[in-house]
Design a protein around this motif. Structure first.
Motif, mmCIF file in Angstrom:
data_model
loop_
_atom_site.group_PDB
_atom_site.id
_atom_site.type_symbol
_atom_site.label_atom_id
_atom_site.label_comp_id
_atom_site.label_asym_id
_atom_site.label_seq_id
_atom_site.Cartn_x
_atom_site.Cartn_y
_atom_site.Cartn_z
ATOM 1 N N TYR A 177 0.807 -1.228 0.000
ATOM 2 C CA TYR A 177 0.000 0.000 0.000
ATOM 3 C C TYR A 177 0.844 1.285 0.000
ATOM 4 O O TYR A 177 0.579 2.212 -0.777
ATOM 5 N N LYS A 199 -0.775 15.150 2.441
ATOM 6 C CA LYS A 199 -1.410 14.841 3.727
ATOM 7 C C LYS A 199 -0.974 15.859 4.792
ATOM 8 O O LYS A 199 -1.784 16.333 5.592
ATOM 9 N N CYS A 221 -10.561 5.060 9.052
ATOM 10 C CA CYS A 221 -9.969 4.379 7.883
ATOM 11 C C CYS A 221 -8.483 4.683 7.835
ATOM 12 O O CYS A 221 -7.938 5.088 6.799
ATOM 13 N N ASP A 254 -9.620 0.988 11.673
ATOM 14 C CA ASP A 254 -9.679 0.426 10.318
ATOM 15 C C ASP A 254 -10.311 -0.969 10.352
ATOM 16 O O ASP A 254 -10.266 -1.665 11.372
ATOM 17 N N ASP A 296 -15.535 -0.968 12.310
ATOM 18 C CA ASP A 296 -16.258 -0.505 11.130
ATOM 19 C C ASP A 296 -16.575 0.983 11.291
ATOM 20 O O ASP A 296 -17.214 1.378 12.270
ATOM 21 N N ALA A 297 -16.146 1.778 10.318
ATOM 22 C CA ALA A 297 -16.362 3.232 10.388
ATOM 23 C C ALA A 297 -17.846 3.598 10.456
ATOM 24 O O ALA A 297 -18.195 4.683 10.903
ATOM 25 N N GLY A 351 -9.017 9.885 5.539
ATOM 26 C CA GLY A 351 -8.197 10.054 4.342
ATOM 27 C C GLY A 351 -8.409 8.897 3.380
ATOM 28 O O GLY A 351 -8.113 7.746 3.714
HETATM 29 C C1 LIG Z 1 -7.288 3.895 0.676
HETATM 30 S S1 LIG Z 1 -7.053 3.353 2.322
HETATM 31 C C2 LIG Z 1 -6.675 4.869 3.152
HETATM 32 C C3 LIG Z 1 -5.649 4.698 4.248
HETATM 33 C C4 LIG Z 1 -5.140 5.977 4.883
HETATM 34 N N1 LIG Z 1 -6.181 6.744 5.502
HETATM 35 C C5 LIG Z 1 -4.366 6.853 3.929
HETATM 36 O O1 LIG Z 1 -4.727 8.022 3.772
HETATM 37 O O2 LIG Z 1 -3.396 6.372 3.345
HETATM 38 C C6 LIG Z 1 -8.710 3.051 2.835
HETATM 39 C C7 LIG Z 1 -8.796 2.312 4.142
HETATM 40 O O3 LIG Z 1 -10.177 2.313 4.534
HETATM 41 C C8 LIG Z 1 -10.419 1.099 5.220
HETATM 42 N N2 LIG Z 1 -11.866 0.863 5.264
HETATM 43 C C9 LIG Z 1 -12.695 0.667 4.230
HETATM 44 N N3 LIG Z 1 -13.956 0.507 4.673
HETATM 45 C C10 LIG Z 1 -13.911 0.619 6.022
HETATM 46 C C11 LIG Z 1 -14.895 0.579 7.043
HETATM 47 N N4 LIG Z 1 -16.194 0.376 6.775
HETATM 48 N N5 LIG Z 1 -14.500 0.742 8.311
HETATM 49 C C12 LIG Z 1 -13.181 0.945 8.611
HETATM 50 N N6 LIG Z 1 -12.208 0.990 7.690
HETATM 51 C C13 LIG Z 1 -12.580 0.837 6.397
HETATM 52 C C14 LIG Z 1 -9.634 0.082 4.426
HETATM 53 O O4 LIG Z 1 -9.396 -1.109 5.157
HETATM 54 C C15 LIG Z 1 -8.370 0.855 4.091
HETATM 55 O O5 LIG Z 1 -7.352 0.629 5.029
#
Ligand SMILES: C[S@@+](CC[C@H](N)C(=O)[O-])C[C@H]1O[C@@H](n2cnc3c(N)ncnc32)[C@H](O)[C@@H]1O
Length: 256
Positions: A43, A59, A78, A101, A126-127, A143
């Motif tokens: 990632y 960021k 997240c 997350d 879960d968000a 983000g």
């Molecule tokens: C694109 S990444 C962003 C990571 C970080 N915030 C950044 O800016 O690099 C999206 C993240 O959202 C998390 N995610 C997606 N749906 C989610 C949910 N319903 N609850 C918590 N986390 C979630 C994913 O597991 C992933 O780690």
């Protein structure tokens, strides 16, 4: 239908982005979690490639716009590999930062990344339904997460519940460049070059996350609609800030 209640048919999105050919699951959140679990080791490198090495500075700039005060409690929703949590803690170690997350693999990386900061902690959850107490945070940052949620409305409603009155919200995510030149550049880069690079170099034989990015963005509302949804979900003083020619957009707002 209120602007807050823009329904995005995630079953269709699962099909469109190709989740169903690579992962086994019945719900969007399950498929999305599997996607990020398998992407976790790559990632940070992916972000460097996609942003020309600029995602960290974007960021940091986004965080510098926020009314952060010493000792605040901040939720990094997240949190992924913990970049945002790390930037907050490095900027001011007095901040209490909780990163949440759904992906355990992402959280493992985040935990290692911020191990030196005593006031950073993580939670698997879960968000849309965090189980955290009402009005627990002075600020929430999400983000590149809102685009991934099953429901933007449910996400915004949960964020509003978790913020203290007067608390700030910052949403950083993909934007939709406007104007012929910016749109053409965006199309060439995100819709053509990036998916090709993902397939041939970065993700040979794997799920192509470089294709997920533009495809998921097609279903993500444009910045004005997101601002309208925030307003419907009771956020005020909404401002919009663009990065990378509008390819990345930040919304900042306050809970009255
Ligand atoms: C694109 S990444 C962003 C990571 C970080 N915030 C950044 O800016 O690099 C999206 C993240 O959202 C998390 N995610 C997606 N749906 C989610 C949910 N319903 N609850 C918590 N986390 C979630 C994913 O597991 C992933 O780690």
């Amino acid at each position: 239908m209120s602007k807050c209640n823009v329904v995005i048919e995630k079953d269709l999105v699962s099909q469109e982005v190709g989740f169903l050919s690579f992962f086994n699951g019945t719900s969007w959140s399950d498929l999305n979690r599997q996607f990020f679990d398998q992407l976790a080791p790559k990632y940070d490198r992916l972000n460097n490639v996609l942003s020309f090495g600029r995602h960290q500075s974007i960021k940091k700039k986004a965080i510098s716009r926020l009314p952060v005060i010493e000792g605040q409690s901040i939720l990094d929703l997240c949190t992924g590999s913990g970049d945002i949590a790390h930037i907050f803690a490095a900027m001011d170690p007095s901040l209490n930062v909780l990163g949440l997350d759904a992906s355990v693999e992402m959280l493992n990386i985040a935990t290692r990344k911020t191990a030196q900061f005593k006031k950073v902690s993580y939670m698997h959850g879960d968000a849309l339904n965090t189980g955290l107490m009402d009005a627990s945070f002075d600020g929430i940052f999400i983000g590149f997460g809102l685009r991934n949620l099953q429901s933007i409305e449910a996400g915004l409603t949960e964020m509003n519940r978790l913020l203290k009155p007067g608390g700030w919200l910052s949403i950083l995510d993909l934007g939709k460049p406007s104007g012929y030149l910016k749109q053409s550049l965006y199309h060439l880069y995100f819709e053509r070059w990036i998916p090709f690079l993902g397939k041939r170099v970065f993700h040979k034989g794997e799920f192509n996350s470089f294709e997920y990015l533009p495809k998921s963005n097609r279903y993500y509302p444009n910045p004005d609609v997101i601002a309208g949804m925030m307003s419907e979900c009771h956020f005020r003083n909404i401002t919009i800030h663009e990065y990378l020619l509008g390819g990345i957009v930040q919304h900042i707002a306050v809970k009255p």
